[in-house]
Motif scaffolding. Structure first.
Motif, short mmCIF file in Angstrom:
data_model
loop_
_atom_site.label_atom_id
_atom_site.label_comp_id
_atom_site.label_asym_id
_atom_site.label_seq_id
_atom_site.Cartn_x
_atom_site.Cartn_y
_atom_site.Cartn_z
N LYS A 179 0.89 -1.11 0.28
CA LYS A 179 -0.11 -0.12 -0.02
C LYS A 179 0.90 1.30 -0.02
O LYS A 179 0.65 2.26 -0.63
N PHE A 180 1.96 1.19 0.75
CA PHE A 180 3.01 2.34 1.12
C PHE A 180 3.61 2.73 -0.33
O PHE A 180 3.64 3.62 -0.98
N LYS A 181 4.18 1.41 -1.18
CA LYS A 181 4.70 1.46 -2.21
C LYS A 181 3.80 2.10 -3.42
O LYS A 181 4.02 2.81 -4.26
N LYS A 182 2.51 1.66 -3.40
CA LYS A 182 1.68 2.00 -4.52
C LYS A 182 1.37 3.59 -4.34
O LYS A 182 1.32 4.27 -5.15
N THR A 183 1.25 3.98 -2.65
CA THR A 183 1.25 5.53 -2.66
C THR A 183 2.15 6.24 -3.23
O THR A 183 2.02 7.33 -3.77
N ASP A 184 3.28 6.04 -3.12
CA ASP A 184 4.67 6.40 -3.45
C ASP A 184 4.68 6.70 -4.95
O ASP A 184 4.93 7.64 -5.54
N GLU A 185 4.28 5.51 -5.57
CA GLU A 185 4.07 5.61 -7.08
C GLU A 185 3.15 6.30 -7.69
O GLU A 185 3.20 7.14 -8.55
N GLN A 186 1.98 6.52 -7.04
CA GLN A 186 0.87 7.50 -7.04
C GLN A 186 1.20 8.71 -6.96
O GLN A 186 0.99 9.65 -8.12
N LEU A 187 2.08 9.31 -6.00
CA LEU A 187 2.62 10.54 -5.76
C LEU A 187 3.67 10.65 -6.81
O LEU A 187 3.74 11.93 -7.20
N GLN A 247 4.07 9.54 -9.91
CA GLN A 247 3.14 9.71 -11.11
C GLN A 247 2.66 11.06 -11.51
O GLN A 247 2.59 11.79 -12.25
N ALA A 248 1.84 11.54 -10.22
CA ALA A 248 1.16 12.76 -10.19
C ALA A 248 2.03 13.83 -10.39
O ALA A 248 1.81 14.91 -10.94
N CYS A 249 3.27 13.73 -9.64
CA CYS A 249 4.40 14.90 -9.68
C CYS A 249 4.78 14.98 -11.10
O CYS A 249 4.95 16.01 -11.40
N LEU A 250 5.04 13.82 -11.77
CA LEU A 250 5.55 13.84 -13.25
C LEU A 250 4.46 14.49 -14.20
O LEU A 250 5.02 15.33 -14.85
N ASP A 251 3.31 14.32 -13.76
CA ASP A 251 2.34 14.96 -14.60
C ASP A 251 2.05 16.53 -14.53
O ASP A 251 2.22 17.10 -15.48
N GLN A 258 8.49 3.67 -12.10
CA GLN A 258 8.91 3.81 -10.81
C GLN A 258 9.98 4.67 -10.27
O GLN A 258 10.97 4.61 -10.82
N ALA A 259 9.78 5.10 -9.12
CA ALA A 259 11.04 6.19 -8.45
C ALA A 259 11.96 5.20 -7.96
O ALA A 259 11.66 4.15 -7.57
N ASP A 260 13.28 5.62 -7.93
CA ASP A 260 14.33 5.14 -7.27
C ASP A 260 14.55 5.76 -6.02
O ASP A 260 15.37 6.77 -5.96
N LEU A 261 13.89 5.34 -4.74
CA LEU A 261 13.96 6.13 -3.76
C LEU A 261 15.54 5.95 -2.99
O LEU A 261 15.63 6.44 -1.98
N THR A 262 16.36 5.04 -3.34
CA THR A 262 17.48 4.84 -2.75
C THR A 262 18.19 6.11 -2.87
O THR A 262 19.15 6.47 -2.07
N VAL A 263 18.27 6.87 -3.86
CA VAL A 263 18.76 8.23 -4.07
C VAL A 263 18.62 9.14 -2.98
O VAL A 263 19.50 10.01 -2.77
N LEU A 264 17.33 9.05 -2.43
CA LEU A 264 17.19 10.05 -1.23
C LEU A 264 18.08 9.58 -0.13
O LEU A 264 18.58 10.59 0.72
N ASP A 265 18.60 8.48 0.05
CA ASP A 265 19.56 8.06 0.93
C ASP A 265 20.85 8.81 0.83
O ASP A 265 21.40 9.39 1.68
N PHE A 266 21.47 8.98 -0.29
CA PHE A 266 22.61 9.55 -0.70
C PHE A 266 22.23 11.34 -0.61
O PHE A 266 23.01 11.88 -0.09
N LEU A 267 20.99 11.57 -1.16
CA LEU A 267 20.80 13.08 -0.91
C LEU A 267 20.92 13.64 0.64
O LEU A 267 21.33 14.64 0.86
N ASN A 268 20.27 12.67 1.48
CA ASN A 268 20.28 13.19 2.90
C ASN A 268 21.38 12.58 3.77
O ASN A 268 21.43 12.62 4.93
#
Length: 476
Positions: free
Chosen positions: A37-45, A47-51, A74-84
């Motif tokens: 559910k969380f992953k699906k929410t991330d994906e929805q967010l 795709q909406a952001c890309l729109d 699909q987003a690659d959320l691992t890049v946020l670990d490097f960003l932060n």
């Protein structure tokens, strides 16, 4: 206890265990569903952001077909670990330089100087950048094209455009990356690089590529990924546009006077007369040469370590990556390639009794740690977080200073104890460390819930087995 009582107890135990198994499976499934559910929410967010960003001015030059064709699913959320990521481990300058400017990298640079001499000569003539300076940037940025990065640039930049800090910056880079593909200079499959979107043999950000990339091999494409000529000419063009002066050196290693009171300040440039009047000399004792009008003092490890007077060309190295240690590594590597010298140390030693070690020595330590049962990931000669954690555990086990650092003292310790004899089957000399690590790693792989589930199933089958024996005995 009467058999009837045992029978009831077994039935109760059987029901209890079955119920526990069902509850456990239900909770396990619920956890999976929740994660989905969380992953699906991330994906929805995502795709909406890309729109949304597709409609912004930054993407006005991107055709709809291009955007949709290369739009990540699909987003690659691992890049946020490097960003932060906020590093707890501070790398000393002697460690930084030992791993970046080692005999292996210098030798490769010298060989490439001869191999690519005609191309480098043309680049030097057209852009005014010294051969060794171009080679040094190439060597530091990607180990001469051998380490380009594995992250998909379009996925990384689109993710950073929608999540985390500096979204506006990354949106401009994402649109620039799409424009590169749309222009036909690079295929999307070639767009692999760092987590932040830098790519190619000399690691250009997409916006930098659009401004400065060159088609030096004349094939109609500015291919900094597959064409050495394009990558090196593009690097030279970057340095030229950063203010590089063809007739100047980057600077000199110097010997400051004993009583001179000054701090390291790259930006505080003064006329060469000032430094001469204050009795600054080259490290070999010679007077400061002519050729650089304004110089600043750089002391990366304080007044007791190596000191340098640096000019404008050093600043152009710094503009490539805003780090004084990085710029000094390029400058030093360039000098060594130019002189064809494998003596990689500065004339003034670093102020430490535990110097840094080379990439090959780092690899030896990594191989030894793996043979001892430590999980350090890939053997690459780069001391990352997993290797530092393993080193710290090893140091703690052996009553050493547990700083997680791979230096000369640790290397010598491994050598003295025979830990570099990798064929010595898990190195029995260090059985305590080996056994500790080999027992803990499988537990990490299995996970707590899986272990509990296996235990429940085992007890359930054992109880059913006892129940069957009881029934047979009851019939008898």
């Amino acid at each position: 206890m009467p058999f009837r009582t045992i029978n009831k107890s077994v039935q109760v135990l059987k029901k209890t265990l079955c119920s526990s198994s069902v509850l456990f499976l239900a909770s396990f499934s619920h956890a999976e569903i929740t994660d989905q559910k969380f992953k699906k929410t991330d994906e929805q967010l995502f795709q909406a952001c890309l729109d949304d960003i597709r409609k912004t001015p930054d993407f006005s030059r991107i055709e709809g077909a291009t955007f949709e064709l290369h739009r990540p699913f699909q987003a690659d959320l691992t890049v946020l670990d490097f960003l932060n990521y906020q590093p707890e481990f501070k790398k000393e300058p002697w460690d930084y330089h030992a791993s970046l400017v080692d005999p292996e990298r210098v030798t490769a640079g010298i060989n490439l100087k001869h191999e690519l001499y005609p191309t480098l000569s043309k680049i030097e003539q057209q852009y005014g950048i010294k051969k060794s300076d171009v080679l040094a940037v190439w060597g530091i940025e990607s180990n001469y094209g051998q380490s380009l990065g594995k992250k998909n640039v379009l996925t990384s930049l689109s993710t950073l455009s929608c999540f985390g800090r500096r979204q506006q910056f990354f949106r401009k880079e994402f649109s620039s990356a799409l424009l590169i593909v749309q222009n036909g200079d690079l295929d999307a499959d070639d767009m692999n690089g760092s987590w932040a979107g830098a790519f190619g043999q000399t690691q250009f950000m997409p916006s930098t590529y659009l401004h400065l990339a060159q088609d030096f091999d004349g094939d109609g494409k500015k291919d900094v990924v597959n064409s050495r000529e394009d990558a090196l000419a593009s690097t030279a063009n970057f340095l030229k546009n950063s203010g590089y002066k063809s007739d100047e050196a980057w600077g000199y290693e110097v010997k400051p006077p004993l009583n001179f009171n000054a701090k390291s300040d790259r930006k505080n440039k003064k006329d060469i007369k000032f430094w001469r009047d204050n009795d600054f000399k080259l490290v070999n004792g010679s007077p400061l040469p002519d050729g650089i009008d304004k110089l600043a003092l750089l002391m990366p490890s304080g007044p007791r370590g190596p000191a340098f007077l640096i000019g404008k060309n050093f600043d152009t190295f710094y503009s490539y990556n805003a780090s004084e240690s990085y710029a000094l590594a390029i400058a030093h590597l360039s000098n060594l390639i130019n002189k064809e010298s494998l003596y990689v140390h500065f004339n003034t030693p670093w102020p430490t009794d535990d110097p840094g070690i080379t990439r090959l020595q780092n690899k030896d330590i990594q191989k030894a740690l793996i043979s001892l049962g430590y999980d350090i990931g890939e053997v690459d000669g780069l001391i990352g977080s997993k290797t530092r954690i393993a080193i710290k555990k090893f140091q703690t086990t052996h009553n050493l200073n547990s700083d997680g650092r791979a230096g000369k003292k640790l290397y010598d310790y491994f050598d003295e104890k025979g830990y570099f004899n990798f064929n010595n089957s898990m190195l029995n000399q260090d059985s305590n460390s080996t056994h500790t690590e080999s027992k803990t790693e499988p537990q990490k792989m299995l996970g707590g819930k899986t272990i509990i589930f296996v235990l429940i199933l085992f007890i359930s089958f054992l109880s059913l087995f006892i129940f069957k024996i009881y029934k047979v005995r009851n019939k008898l």
